[in-house]
Design a protein around this motif. Structure first.
Motif, PDB file in Angstrom:
ATOM      1  N   ASP A 164      63.886  29.582 -21.393  1.00 50.38           N
ATOM      2  CA  ASP A 164      64.795  28.475 -21.113  1.00 50.38           C
ATOM      3  C   ASP A 164      66.180  28.725 -21.693  1.00 50.38           C
ATOM      4  N   LEU A 165      66.248  29.600 -22.694  1.00 52.08           N
ATOM      5  CA  LEU A 165      67.476  29.758 -23.451  1.00 52.08           C
ATOM      6  C   LEU A 165      68.653  30.188 -22.584  1.00 52.08           C
ATOM      7  N   LEU A 166      68.517  31.315 -21.893  1.00 51.95           N
ATOM      8  CA  LEU A 166      69.644  31.868 -21.153  1.00 51.95           C
ATOM      9  C   LEU A 166      69.877  31.190 -19.809  1.00 51.95           C
ATOM     10  N   VAL A 167      68.855  30.606 -19.208  1.00 55.83           N
ATOM     11  CA  VAL A 167      69.053  29.971 -17.909  1.00 55.83           C
ATOM     12  C   VAL A 167      69.754  28.628 -18.043  1.00 55.83           C
ATOM     13  N   HIS A 168      69.834  28.100 -19.260  1.00 57.06           N
ATOM     14  CA  HIS A 168      70.524  26.836 -19.487  1.00 57.06           C
ATOM     15  C   HIS A 168      71.802  26.994 -20.313  1.00 57.06           C
ATOM     16  N   LEU A 235      75.954  40.965 -13.094  1.00 57.32           N
ATOM     17  CA  LEU A 235      77.028  40.311 -13.828  1.00 57.32           C
ATOM     18  C   LEU A 235      77.839  39.399 -12.918  1.00 57.32           C
ATOM     19  N   GLU A 236      78.044  39.796 -11.673  1.00 60.81           N
ATOM     20  CA  GLU A 236      78.751  38.947 -10.718  1.00 60.81           C
ATOM     21  C   GLU A 236      77.983  37.649 -10.466  1.00 60.81           C
ATOM     22  N   ARG A 237      76.670  37.750 -10.390  1.00 59.64           N
ATOM     23  CA  ARG A 237      75.855  36.543 -10.202  1.00 59.64           C
ATOM     24  C   ARG A 237      75.973  35.623 -11.414  1.00 59.64           C
ATOM     25  N   VAL A 238      75.974  36.221 -12.607  1.00 59.07           N
ATOM     26  CA  VAL A 238      76.095  35.427 -13.825  1.00 59.07           C
ATOM     27  C   VAL A 238      77.455  34.732 -13.871  1.00 59.07           C
ATOM     28  N   LYS A 239      78.513  35.440 -13.471  1.00 61.69           N
ATOM     29  CA  LYS A 239      79.849  34.829 -13.459  1.00 61.69           C
ATOM     30  C   LYS A 239      79.917  33.679 -12.462  1.00 61.69           C
ATOM     31  N   THR A 240      79.259  33.848 -11.323  1.00 62.18           N
ATOM     32  CA  THR A 240      79.293  32.808 -10.295  1.00 62.18           C
ATOM     33  C   THR A 240      78.537  31.559 -10.734  1.00 62.18           C
ATOM     34  N   LEU A 241      77.359  31.751 -11.322  1.00 63.96           N
ATOM     35  CA  LEU A 241      76.521  30.613 -11.713  1.00 63.96           C
ATOM     36  C   LEU A 241      76.939  30.026 -13.055  1.00 63.96           C
ATOM     37  N   GLY A 242      77.506  30.849 -13.921  1.00 68.49           N
ATOM     38  CA  GLY A 242      77.862  30.382 -15.254  1.00 68.49           C
ATOM     39  C   GLY A 242      76.734  30.499 -16.245  1.00 68.49           C
ATOM     40  N   VAL A 243      75.522  30.748 -15.761  1.00 69.02           N
ATOM     41  CA  VAL A 243      74.350  30.944 -16.613  1.00 69.02           C
ATOM     42  C   VAL A 243      73.536  32.101 -16.024  1.00 69.02           C
ATOM     43  N   LYS A 244      72.497  32.477 -16.733  1.00 70.35           N
ATOM     44  CA  LYS A 244      71.624  33.529 -16.233  1.00 70.35           C
ATOM     45  C   LYS A 244      70.749  32.978 -15.102  1.00 70.35           C
ATOM     46  N   PRO A 245      70.728  33.625 -13.919  1.00 73.99           N
ATOM     47  CA  PRO A 245      69.872  33.136 -12.830  1.00 73.99           C
ATOM     48  C   PRO A 245      68.394  33.374 -13.155  1.00 73.99           C
ATOM     49  N   PRO A 246      67.502  32.498 -12.703  1.00 69.57           N
ATOM     50  CA  PRO A 246      66.064  32.701 -12.982  1.00 69.57           C
ATOM     51  C   PRO A 246      65.548  33.970 -12.330  1.00 69.57           C
ATOM     52  N   GLN A 247      64.765  34.731 -13.105  1.00 67.27           N
ATOM     53  CA  GLN A 247      64.279  36.011 -12.622  1.00 67.27           C
ATOM     54  C   GLN A 247      62.770  36.166 -12.777  1.00 67.27           C
ATOM     55  N   ASN A 248      62.084  35.111 -13.151  1.00 64.36           N
ATOM     56  CA  ASN A 248      60.620  35.146 -13.206  1.00 64.36           C
ATOM     57  C   ASN A 248      60.098  33.727 -13.040  1.00 64.36           C
ATOM     58  N   LEU A 249      58.789  33.588 -13.028  1.00 62.11           N
ATOM     59  CA  LEU A 249      58.163  32.293 -12.743  1.00 62.11           C
ATOM     60  C   LEU A 249      58.566  31.230 -13.749  1.00 62.11           C
ATOM     61  N   TRP A 250      58.566  31.568 -15.027  1.00 66.25           N
ATOM     62  CA  TRP A 250      58.825  30.560 -16.051  1.00 66.25           C
ATOM     63  C   TRP A 250      60.287  30.120 -16.045  1.00 66.25           C
ATOM     64  N   GLU A 251      61.196  31.068 -15.782  1.00 61.28           N
ATOM     65  CA  GLU A 251      62.603  30.688 -15.683  1.00 61.28           C
ATOM     66  C   GLU A 251      62.862  29.841 -14.450  1.00 61.28           C
ATOM     67  N   TYR A 252      62.197  30.177 -13.346  1.00 58.89           N
ATOM     68  CA  TYR A 252      62.349  29.356 -12.137  1.00 58.89           C
ATOM     69  C   TYR A 252      61.815  27.948 -12.385  1.00 58.89           C
ATOM     70  N   LYS A 253      60.699  27.835 -13.104  1.00 59.17           N
ATOM     71  CA  LYS A 253      60.137  26.520 -13.423  1.00 59.17           C
ATOM     72  C   LYS A 253      61.071  25.735 -14.339  1.00 59.17           C
ATOM     73  N   ALA A 254      61.723  26.443 -15.273  1.00 60.29           N
ATOM     74  CA  ALA A 254      62.642  25.756 -16.181  1.00 60.29           C
ATOM     75  C   ALA A 254      63.862  25.216 -15.442  1.00 60.29           C
ATOM     76  N   VAL A 255      64.358  25.951 -14.453  1.00 54.50           N
ATOM     77  CA  VAL A 255      65.539  25.518 -13.703  1.00 54.50           C
ATOM     78  C   VAL A 255      65.166  24.512 -12.618  1.00 54.50           C
ATOM     79  N   ASN A 256      64.016  24.714 -11.971  1.00 55.51           N
ATOM     80  CA  ASN A 256      63.582  23.851 -10.863  1.00 55.51           C
ATOM     81  C   ASN A 256      62.184  23.300 -11.144  1.00 55.51           C
TER      82      ASN A 256
END
Length: 441
Positions: A164-168, A235-256
């Motif tokens: 949850d740390l980097l995706v938020h 890095l371009e994706r991170v700049k666009t979103l402002g946070v780390k995009p979800p890249q696994n199941l738990w990060e996707y669950k934390a964001v959505n």
């Protein structure tokens, strides 16, 4: 007829003239009883009618009064002999008609097999066996509950808090250690550059200022073009979103959280509609990674890591669409299993649970199609499809409306229950379907 002829008739012949066949009719087929079988409630039916009723309803109850019968119903011998003596011609004709009907023959065989299986357990040992089975089931259930608690605590304490740390957290506030954590999640190859990032104390603000030319020079010295390209694109994706995009199941669950819970239940009940939902409403974030994972551009293409597949997602080619639509139409759960298999290194046990559950759901779907065809249920196909659409729509509506007021603890329990316990429940359902198929055959 003269008085002398009447006196020569047998008693059975004289009685048959006073009793009509309608008085010995079955309340299922409303014809004369053949092999009458009397239930505990006192009602009698043709044995083949009772077999047909039992096979279609799977209920051990009277077709007329709905009272459950005990044991296995037997033919009423006295009533059968009386009817055959009174109406031999009618009985003979009905037996010939019954023998020509294959559906009745199969039902009678299945009904008799059910009776044989039922009588194999003696009354003295039946209760003991049930107690043993019940005790075994209770022990297994208790063990599974303990495993579930361990899994919940494990995921809540380690997985979610870690990812949850980097995706938020905004990129500009990342520390040097968090930048390295982001870099390591790009793949095993990223560990080659871990020391150089740490020695330069690259934090979030400095990371946002780095350009492609700087990565190829000292102190970073990323000479591999594919590695450098992967870092720049992420890095371009991170700049666009402002946070780390979800890249696994738990990060996707934390964001959505609401969407992940909805998809988990909807994919089980209606995988085709759920995948269509992803295509219509979540094309870029969910559908493109999904189709590029299960239907890559080149089958023999060897990717260096899982994350690389999500760095440059383009619209699928016609060849990809062709492979996808074939599996989507006939084996939708195989798509889910292939997607989980691709994430095996990152989600070792979770991917295996998903793969096993997809296999079980595929078997259950085949059983559903078999019942639909064998019981001539094609007329209800439209109703079933609308029922699926309504079910998925209702689940989405509930998630969208009531999600903000549902406690997070309850949502997590529902999520992990569907993820880890559904395969266990589906194993029991498959076993029951196999037994039912054996009985029908």
């Amino acid at each position: 007829m003269t008085e002398s002829e009447t006196s020569r008739d047998s008693p059975v012949t004289r009685i048959s003239r006073q009793i009509s066949a309608s008085e010995f009719s079955c309340h299922c087929c409303y014809d004369i009883l053949v092999n009458p079988t009397t239930l505990n409630c006192g009602h009698s039916f043709c044995r083949h009618c009772l077999a047909l009723w039992w096979r279609s309803s799977k209920k051990t109850e009277c077709p007329e009064c709905r009272e459950k019968w005990e044991g296995f119903p037997k033919v009423n011998i006295l009533l059968r002999d009386s009817i055959e003596a009174l109406f031999p011609d009618a009985i003979q004709k009905r037996k010939e008609d019954i023998q020509e009907d294959s559906d009745i023959t199969q039902s009678l065989l299945a009904f008799q097999k059910y009776g044989n299986d039922l009588t194999q357990t003696t009354p003295g040992t039946g209760a003991a066996n049930q107690q043993q089975v019940g005790g075994f089931f209770s022990g297994v259930l208790s063990a599974l509950t303990g495993v579930a608690v361990v899994l919940l605590v494990y995921h809540w304490s380690s997985r979610e808090s870690e990812h949850d740390l980097l995706v938020h957290k905004p990129v500009a506030k990342w520390t040097a250690e968090e930048v390295v954590l982001w870099l390591e999640q790009l793949g095993p190859w990223a560990s080659l550059y871990k020391e150089s990032f740490l020695s330069e104390r690259v934090n979030g603000r400095l990371l946002l200022t780095l350009a492609e030319e700087e990565f190829s020079k000292v102190p970073y010295s990323i000479e591999n073009n594919s590695h450098r390209k992967a870092i720049i694109m992420e890095l371009e994706r991170v700049k666009t979103l402002g946070v780390k995009p979800p890249q696994n199941l738990w990060e996707y669950k934390a964001v959505n959280p609401g969407k992940s819970l909805f998809l988990l239940y909807a994919l089980k009940s209606s995988p085709r509609l759920s995948i269509l939902y992803l295509y219509l409403f979540d094309y870029t974030e969910a559908f493109l990674p999904f189709i590029h994972t299960i239907c890559p551009v080149q089958e023999d293409e060897q990717e260096e890591d899982i994350i690389a597949k999500f760095l440059d997602l383009k619209d699928p080619t016609w060849k990809q669409w062709r492979r996808f639509l074939l599996k989507y139409s006939f084996l939708p759960y195989q798509l889910i299993a292939e997607f989980a298999w691709d994430w095996l290194e990152m989600h070792y046990w979770t991917s295996r649970f998903i793969i096993v559950n997809a296999m079980l759901l595929s078997v259950l779907e085949l059983f559903s199609f078999w019942r639909l065809w064998s019981r001539r249920g094609l007329k209800t196909l439209t109703r079933r499809l609308w029922s699926h659409i309504w079910k998925v729509s209702t689940q989405g509506f509930v998630v969208a409306i009531f999600w903000p007021i549902i406690p997070q603890f309850v949502c997590n329990c529902l999520f992990y229950w569907a993820l880890y316990f559904n395969p266990i429940i589906n194993i029991d359902l498959v076993v029951k379907e196999v037994r039912r198929l054996e009985t029908d055959v």
